[in-house]
Design an enzyme around this catalytic site. Structure first.
Site, PDB file in Angstrom:
ATOM      1  N   HIS A 180       0.838  -1.194   0.000  1.00 59.15           N
ATOM      2  CA  HIS A 180       0.000   0.000   0.000  1.00 59.15           C
ATOM      3  C   HIS A 180       0.874   1.245   0.000  1.00 59.15           C
ATOM      4  O   HIS A 180       2.090   1.162   0.197  1.00 59.15           O
ATOM      5  CB  HIS A 180      -0.893   0.017   1.240  1.00 59.15           C
ATOM      6  CG  HIS A 180      -0.111   0.169   2.522  1.00 59.15           C
ATOM      7  ND1 HIS A 180       0.637  -0.862   3.070  1.00 59.15           N
ATOM      8  CD2 HIS A 180       0.072   1.235   3.347  1.00 59.15           C
ATOM      9  CE1 HIS A 180       1.233  -0.450   4.165  1.00 59.15           C
ATOM     10  NE2 HIS A 180       0.917   0.823   4.363  1.00 59.15           N
ATOM     11  N   ASP A 238       0.627   5.359   1.780  1.00 56.51           N
ATOM     12  CA  ASP A 238      -0.056   6.021   2.899  1.00 56.51           C
ATOM     13  C   ASP A 238      -0.867   7.221   2.416  1.00 56.51           C
ATOM     14  O   ASP A 238      -0.379   8.032   1.623  1.00 56.51           O
ATOM     15  CB  ASP A 238       0.954   6.475   3.948  1.00 56.51           C
ATOM     16  CG  ASP A 238       1.604   5.310   4.681  1.00 56.51           C
ATOM     17  OD1 ASP A 238       1.095   4.174   4.544  1.00 56.51           O
ATOM     18  OD2 ASP A 238       2.600   5.534   5.394  1.00 56.51           O
ATOM     19  N   HIS A 258       4.768   0.118  -0.017  1.00 54.24           N
ATOM     20  CA  HIS A 258       5.500  -0.660   0.980  1.00 54.24           C
ATOM     21  C   HIS A 258       4.585  -1.711   1.583  1.00 54.24           C
ATOM     22  O   HIS A 258       3.366  -1.671   1.412  1.00 54.24           O
ATOM     23  CB  HIS A 258       6.106   0.246   2.055  1.00 54.24           C
ATOM     24  CG  HIS A 258       5.141   1.210   2.688  1.00 54.24           C
ATOM     25  ND1 HIS A 258       4.655   2.327   2.037  1.00 54.24           N
ATOM     26  CD2 HIS A 258       4.544   1.224   3.911  1.00 54.24           C
ATOM     27  CE1 HIS A 258       3.827   2.996   2.834  1.00 54.24           C
ATOM     28  NE2 HIS A 258       3.731   2.329   3.966  1.00 54.24           N
ATOM     29  N   ARG A 271       6.080  -8.975  15.968  1.00 55.17           N
ATOM     30  CA  ARG A 271       6.727  -7.705  15.659  1.00 55.17           C
ATOM     31  C   ARG A 271       5.815  -6.562  16.077  1.00 55.17           C
ATOM     32  O   ARG A 271       4.590  -6.660  15.931  1.00 55.17           O
ATOM     33  CB  ARG A 271       7.033  -7.590  14.159  1.00 55.17           C
ATOM     34  CG  ARG A 271       7.571  -6.229  13.711  1.00 55.17           C
ATOM     35  CD  ARG A 271       7.798  -6.197  12.204  1.00 55.17           C
ATOM     36  NE  ARG A 271       8.337  -4.916  11.759  1.00 55.17           N
ATOM     37  CZ  ARG A 271       7.604  -3.908  11.296  1.00 55.17           C
ATOM     38  NH1 ARG A 271       6.277  -4.037  11.204  1.00 55.17           N
ATOM     39  NH2 ARG A 271       8.164  -2.772  10.902  1.00 55.17           N
TER      40      ARG A 271
END
Length: 341
Positions: free
Chosen positions: A221, A223, A277, A287
């Protein structure tokens, strides 16, 4: 820890039981033995410190720092910053409280009024996914800055999140103003149209995934903001797409990652790049990351600084609605190409 995990496979059985569409080879590139690392441009923000004397050396350092940021925003759309002004104590406290929230039982996190947050603040998976490449093996708390004061957990949780948000908001505005200055544009735009209440935090947790080669932690995607400030742990998993290749970003909890969003690409007339990204999953360990999304008010007009505009003028509200419509109808975000002239 099983009771803290979102029921991904149980809730979306059609995606995981004999899936009809696994990730294509080109989509999986970088998720296994092909992983390739990159070195993001590293910017030392101490050169922007106005507390230093007004010597010519300082002015030269200041100008060079802004030039480096502009180059990184144009060539990479991503860069890392050191000496960013957010104390490590604030970052460490933020991470501690974040882990504490995510390690609550799933049934509690999924409650409508958990932590007294707004409805739909807690998110996991992807209810609109029709195939694995549209699915995200992750959970998140998306918190508008205006909601932080509503947190009903102990004062330490509210204080830790609030301190991080305040520092990130100040850093985001400074960086946006300097990046605009580099283009010769009015930096006052961000003070006028980006009140703190329009931005938000997203705390992310990526559970370990037994299907790590077939499902994303966060699907590819860009941002939908001006810029994003990311603080991540030491596990790694963030990848960006550059020159047609997926490159992994080496994790370093001592640094912050800055990436350009769609709105800055439009505002800069394409000079700055909003880069696709994603996050890949890990088969054994969880994570954590937290992102600050620097956004304008809904009615703010997004218009190119340049006279020969690539994108038509649009409001942030219009952009958000278009993204939402595209995700509902196609399963994916289309983004800025909808607004090309």
């Amino acid at each position: 820890m099983d009771d803290i995990e979102p029921p991904f496979q149980e809730t979306y059985p059609s995606l995981f039981v004999n899936p009809s569409e696994k990730l294509a080879r080109e989509e999986r590139f970088g998720m296994d033995d092909d992983e390739e690392y990159c070195e993001l441009p590293l910017i030392d923000l101490s050169r922007l410190d106005f507390s230093r004397d007004g010597s010519s050396n300082f002015q030269g350092d200041f100008d060079e720092c802004i030039k480096e940021m502009g180059k990184a925003a144009s060539e990479w759309g991503f860069f890392e910053v050191v000496n960013h002004g957010i104390p490590h104590k604030i970052l460490n406290n933020m991470r501690y409280e974040q882990k504490k929230l995510f390690h609550q039982p799933f049934c509690k996190k999924a409650e409508e009024n958990f932590m007294n947050l707004s409805a739909n603040s807690y998110r996991w998976g992807n209810p609109t996914a029709t195939c694995l490449r549209q699915f995200s093996w992750s959970e998140a708390f998306q918190i508008p800055l205006s909601d932080i004061s509503r947190l009903d957990e102990c004062n330490r949780t509210r204080s830790s999140i609030g301190l991080f948000a305040t520092k990130a908001a100040s850093l985001a505005q400074r960086l946006a103003e300097y990046l605009a200055q580099h283009l010769g544009a009015k930096s006052s735009y961000f003070r006028d149209y980006c009140p703190p209440s329009s931005s938000y935090l997203r705390m992310n947790r990526y559970p370990s995934c037994p299907l790590s080669f077939d499902v994303y932690g966060l699907m590819p995607h860009t941002d939908s903001d001006f810029l994003t400030i990311l603080y991540q742990d030491q596990v790694g998993g963030l990848q960006l797409r550059k020159d047609g290749r997926w490159l992994s970003v080496k994790p370093n909890p001592q640094l912050l990652i800055i990436n350009i969003g769609d709105l800055f690409q439009a505002l800069s007339n394409g000079a700055y790049k909003s880069i696709e990204h994603r996050v890949i999953t890990h088969p054994e360990v969880e994570r954590f990351s937290v992102a600050y999304f620097y956004c304008p008010s809904y009615e703010a007009a997004i218009e190119s600084f340049s006279k020969r505009a690539v994108y038509r003028k649009f409001s942030f509200k219009e952009y958000r609605l278009q993204v939402k419509e595209d995700v509902l109808t196609t399963g994916e975000k289309v983004g800025l190409s909808r607004f090309l002239l």
